[in-house]
Write an enzyme that holds these catalytic residues in place. Structure first.
Site, PDB file in Angstrom:
ATOM      1  N   HIS A 164     -29.044 -49.339 -92.457  1.00 34.51           N
ATOM      2  CA  HIS A 164     -28.582 -48.225 -93.293  1.00 34.51           C
ATOM      3  C   HIS A 164     -28.912 -48.477 -94.776  1.00 34.51           C
ATOM      4  CE1 HIS A 164     -25.665 -45.472 -95.156  1.00 34.51           C
ATOM      5  NE2 HIS A 164     -25.243 -45.054 -94.013  1.00 34.51           N
ATOM      6  N   GLU A 208     -32.793 -44.583 -93.595  1.00 41.85           N
ATOM      7  CA  GLU A 208     -32.269 -45.510 -92.590  1.00 41.85           C
ATOM      8  C   GLU A 208     -33.123 -45.500 -91.319  1.00 41.85           C
ATOM      9  OE1 GLU A 208     -28.182 -44.196 -92.052  1.00 41.85           O
ATOM     10  OE2 GLU A 208     -28.215 -43.469 -94.125  1.00 41.85           O
TER      11      GLU A 208
END
Ligand code: TA6
Length: 281
Positions: free
Chosen positions: A159, A259
């Protein structure tokens, strides 16, 4: 633990961090969460990762910024419909330990494992590890092995919060096809050719590009992905930025999340090893 050349340990708040100095770059990794916090190539001394000035290093709250490890689900555990389970899984709030470090002239490699790969909502035997290569680029591999006797439905993500000068001048290239928009009740839309940011953006692109480019005025960051079934793009924008206590009010202007992710419940077969890889240049 013997550490290879260029690797040292230091405290940041209540957290142990690994500092890596190579001929090409420096990096910092938090052992809380297995969480890369910084990557700075020496040829331009530009920090590639954004880290909130209000990030909390108490060893309990997930760190805001860097590369949070989301595993064994992404966002809430959709397939379990359990609101008691932590968003983005439970690895980013675990203590990780160093399995080994190794130095080569081209890169330093760090291998980390969490305290436990099992937790609430995930009781199957699927050892997970993080292999981080620091050199001219930063390459992170989130590896999962299915030692269970049945397939498991795996979601996970690297992320990454990227450091930018100004969200209103950033452009992404390399994405195409459909995306699902969390801000519009997950409705499906076509990826815009001119990918810019002017509002809260929270999109799951059902696309598997190998390369995405983040252009920020004259600055360019290359993001290579593999092992993914989607790319998530997020910027919380102003109101959410103000509402998050671990984010400065204007923090949204200096970051964008791109991400590398599995969000479509990848079926990991018994005996199969999967690597989700993101490489930053
Ligand atoms: O990756 C996008 C997202 O799922 C957003 O919806 C937002 O929740 C973001 O992750 C941050 O999540 P966190 O749990 O770290 O606050």
């Amino acid at each position: 633990m013997d550490l290879c050349t260029g690797v040292t340990i230091a405290k940041k708040g209540k957290i142990d961090t690994i500092h890596i100095d190579t001929p090409y770059s420096t990096a910092i990794v938090s052992l809380f969460g297995g969480h890369v916090l910084s990557f700075i190539p020496k040829h331009d001394n530009r920090e590639r990762l954004w880290l909130s000035n209000n990030a909390i290093f108490d060893g309990k709250k997930p760190i805001r910024g860097g590369v949070p490890v989301c595993w064994p689900w992404f966002s809430d555990a959709h397939n379990q419909d359990r609101s008691d389970l932590p968003s983005h899984g439970y690895l980013r709030t675990q203590k990780w330990s160093i399995i080994n470090t190794s130095y080569e002239p081209s890169k330093t490699t760090i291998k980390l494992v969490p305290e436990s790969h099992q937790g609430p909502g995930w009781q199957v035997n699927t050892p997970v590890s993080l292999i981080i290569e620091i050199g001219k680029t930063l390459k992170i591999a989130l590896q999962t092995v299915n030692m269970h006797d049945e397939p498991v439905a795996l979601n996970c993500a690297l992320h990454t919060y990227f450091n930018i000068a100004n969200i209103e001048t950033v452009k992404l290239s390399g994405l195409s096809g459909k995306y699902r928009d969390k801000t519009k009740d997950w409705a499906s839309f076509d990826t815009p050719a001119d990918y810019v940011f002017n509002q809260e953006t929270d999109r799951v692109h059902l696309d598997q590009p190998e390369q995405i480019d983040i252009t920020d005025n004259h600055l360019h960051t290359k993001v290579l992905s593999s092992g993914h079934d989607s790319i998530v793009v997020w910027n919380p924008w102003a109101q959410n930025s103000r509402n998050m206590n671990d984010m400065e009010d204007l923090g949204y202007q200096k970051m964008v999340c791109v991400e590398t992710a599995l969000t479509q419940e990848y079926s990991l077969l018994p005996g199969e090893t999967h690597q989700l890889i993101q490489e930053i240049g």
